[in-house]
Design an enzyme around this catalytic site. Structure first.
Site, PDB file in Angstrom:
ATOM      1  CG  ASP A  30      -2.519  -0.778   1.934  1.00  0.00           C
ATOM      2  OD1 ASP A  30      -3.470  -1.096   1.553  1.00  0.00           O
ATOM      3  OD2 ASP A  30      -1.503  -0.807   1.299  1.00  0.00           O
ATOM      4  CG  PHE A  74       2.850  -5.334  -0.457  1.00  0.00           C
ATOM      5  CD1 PHE A  74       4.041  -5.516  -1.293  1.00  0.00           C
ATOM      6  CD2 PHE A  74       1.659  -5.070  -1.341  1.00  0.00           C
ATOM      7  CE1 PHE A  74       3.799  -5.539  -2.802  1.00  0.00           C
ATOM      8  CE2 PHE A  74       1.502  -5.360  -2.548  1.00  0.00           C
ATOM      9  CZ  PHE A  74       2.572  -5.463  -3.085  1.00  0.00           C
ATOM     10  CE  LYS A 104      -4.195  -7.921  -2.791  1.00  0.00           C
ATOM     11  NZ  LYS A 104      -3.223  -7.154  -2.369  1.00  0.00           N
TER      12      LYS A 104
HETATM   13  C1  LIG Z   1      -2.376  -6.247  -2.849  1.00  0.00           C
HETATM   14  C2  LIG Z   1      -2.061  -5.063  -2.048  1.00  0.00           C
HETATM   15  C3  LIG Z   1      -1.695  -3.699  -2.490  1.00  0.00           C
HETATM   16  C4  LIG Z   1      -1.588  -3.492  -4.169  1.00  0.00           C
HETATM   17  O1  LIG Z   1      -2.586  -3.578  -4.613  1.00  0.00           O
HETATM   18  P1  LIG Z   1      -2.706  -3.679  -6.262  1.00  0.00           P
HETATM   19  O2  LIG Z   1      -4.394  -3.696  -6.863  1.00  0.00           O
HETATM   20  O3  LIG Z   1      -1.806  -4.872  -6.669  1.00  0.00           O
HETATM   21  O4  LIG Z   1      -1.933  -2.549  -6.845  1.00  0.00           O
HETATM   22  C5  LIG Z   1      -1.401  -2.621  -1.595  1.00  0.00           C
HETATM   23  N1  LIG Z   1      -1.536  -2.866  -0.385  1.00  0.00           N
HETATM   24  C6  LIG Z   1      -1.931  -4.223   0.299  1.00  0.00           C
HETATM   25  C7  LIG Z   1      -2.125  -4.101   1.839  1.00  0.00           C
HETATM   26  C8  LIG Z   1      -2.006  -5.393  -0.427  1.00  0.00           C
HETATM   27  O5  LIG Z   1      -2.601  -6.320   0.143  1.00  0.00           O
END
Ligand SMILES: *Cc1c(COP(=O)(O)O)cnc(C)c1O
Length: 401
Positions: A221, A136, A250
């Site tokens: 990420d 994700f 986050k």
């Molecule tokens: C939550 C998340 C995102 C997206 O972040 P947003 O602030 O909602 O755009 C991207 N990558 C990972 C691994 C995440 O957990």
């Protein structure tokens, strides 16, 4: 005006299905709703509230900066952004920082930079992006296409091209995909939304080595794993695998929206003046709060505390499971914890979340089969114990239903 859950259905776009509970106040790891009901927060705003709710350091930074300067645009730089960037550079492999407002935007910047780097250095042929099934990376069209869940990217017309996927932890499949046409590999150094799945050491090292061999940039990420969540400031530091680009969001703002992409000088230079940007990215208010969060989390006490609190969390979860046998596995790293439901409860992880809410506990799921906990990194031991007592009642109610 009556402000209740019903109003949501009248005025909000129906892309979310929020709980009937409407919280109005939070302090530390406790939250209260409109009716004054108290909840222990094991969700932490989906791994965002790394210091709980209304931490004095964050409230102090917000108030102080809020009375000084909120926003300028990137026509001018500002002190909080420069200070935060310097601290991030000092604490990581990176030499350069780009600020955005969210995880998806940080990833969007990383992907665009990787494409631009490959185009400049190697030519238009080198555009392939490899990512992993169940990964994700956010909800913009580029990031959702790189993400490994077709359900999130289908149904919006033609997708950005030259993006392929293989299974996480399948090094042979990855090796078969990667070539000199690969521009970048995007991976989470622990899959969060995909079910709290850690990479094997062999996989993480193998991906790194193959990226180096094929001149492909490795993008980690760390939007969910970053800023102390795993017990390291960033998860790559625990894996001993250094990416070329890292994204963080986050927990970076502790609840205030901010994201960042960090990389080396050599790679960063390809985002020349005018190639990318953001109106809000790096604004003084967000950066001042994030600086306070970063300073507070990046201490030996808080990071060691994550490991200690995680041990207690896992012990209490295991005790509950020894009684009720609802989970087949408890996994994760630091305070990013997943409890995989056993065969009997397959597809029903959400029932534990809903029962938790009824018993005064906020939790999360990661897919249909994993109950997820991402509490504050500084949650007091007493709140862990009380929250687990409530979770046990929730589990008992699901089992007896
Ligand atoms: C939550 C998340 C995102 C997206 O972040 P947003 O602030 O909602 O755009 C991207 N990558 C990972 C691994 C995440 O957990």
């Amino acid at each position: 005006m009556t402000v209740n859950r019903e109003l949501f259905d009248h005025v909000m776009v129906p892309n979310y299905a929020p709980s009937s509970v409407i919280p109005v106040r939070g302090e530390g790891s406790r939250v209260w709703d409109q009716q004054g009901r108290e909840f222990i927060d094991f969700a932490g705003g989906i791994a965002v509230n790394c210091l709980g709710h209304c931490h004095p350091a964050l409230v102090g930074a917000l108030k102080e900066q809020g009375e000084k300067l909120w926003h300028l645009s990137n026509v001018m730089t500002n002190e909080p952004a420069l200070r935060l960037a310097k601290k991030m550079v000092d604490a990581t492999f990176a030499e350069k920082v780009y600020f955005a407002n969210s995880g998806a935007e940080a990833n969007e910047a990383a992907l665009k930079l990787a494409r631009r780097f490959a185009l400049d250095q190697f030519g238009a042929e080198k555009s392939q992006i490899i990512a992993f099934n169940k990964g994700f990376h956010g909800r913009t069209f580029f990031t959702v296409t790189v993400g490994g869940q077709a359900a999130y990217s289908d149904g919006f017309g033609p997708k950005p091209g030259d993006i392929v996927h293989c299974d996480y932890n399948d090094l042979a499949a990855f090796e078969a995909l990667i070539s000199d046409k690969t521009c970048a590999v995007m991976m989470e150094p622990l899959q969060g939304e995909g079910g709290i799945v850690s990479p094997t050491d062999e996989f993480a090292q193998g991906v790194r080595d193959l990226c180096t061999k094929h001149n492909a940039l490795l993008i980690f990420d760390e939007v969910q794993t970053g800023v102390g969540r795993t017990g390291n400031l960033y998860a790559y530091q625990g894996l001993n695998v250094v990416p070329d680009i890292l994204t963080t969001a986050k927990a970076l703002g502790g609840g205030f929206p901010i994201g960042a992409m960090i990389t080396t000088t050599e790679i960063a230079q390809h985002l020349k003046v005018g190639t990318h940007g953001s109106t809000y990215g790096g604004n003084p208010l967000a950066c001042a709060v994030a600086e306070a969060a970063f300073d507070t989390v990046n201490t030996p006490e808080v990071l060691a505390g994550v490991t200690a609190k995680a041990a207690l969390f896992n012990q209490l979860l295991t005790e509950i499971n020894n009684k009720y046998h609802v989970f087949s596995e408890i996994r994760g790293q630091g305070l990013l914890i997943g409890a995989v439901v056993s065969e009997q409860y397959k597809g029903r992880a959400k029932e534990f979340l809903v029962a938790g809410t009824e018993h005064g506990l906020m939790s999360l799921v990661a897919g249909a089969d994993v109950v997820r906990f991402t509490p504050s990194l500084v949650i007091p031991e007493a709140d862990i114990r009380e929250g687990m007592a409530r979770f046990e009642k929730a589990v008992a109610s699901v089992v007896s239903a």
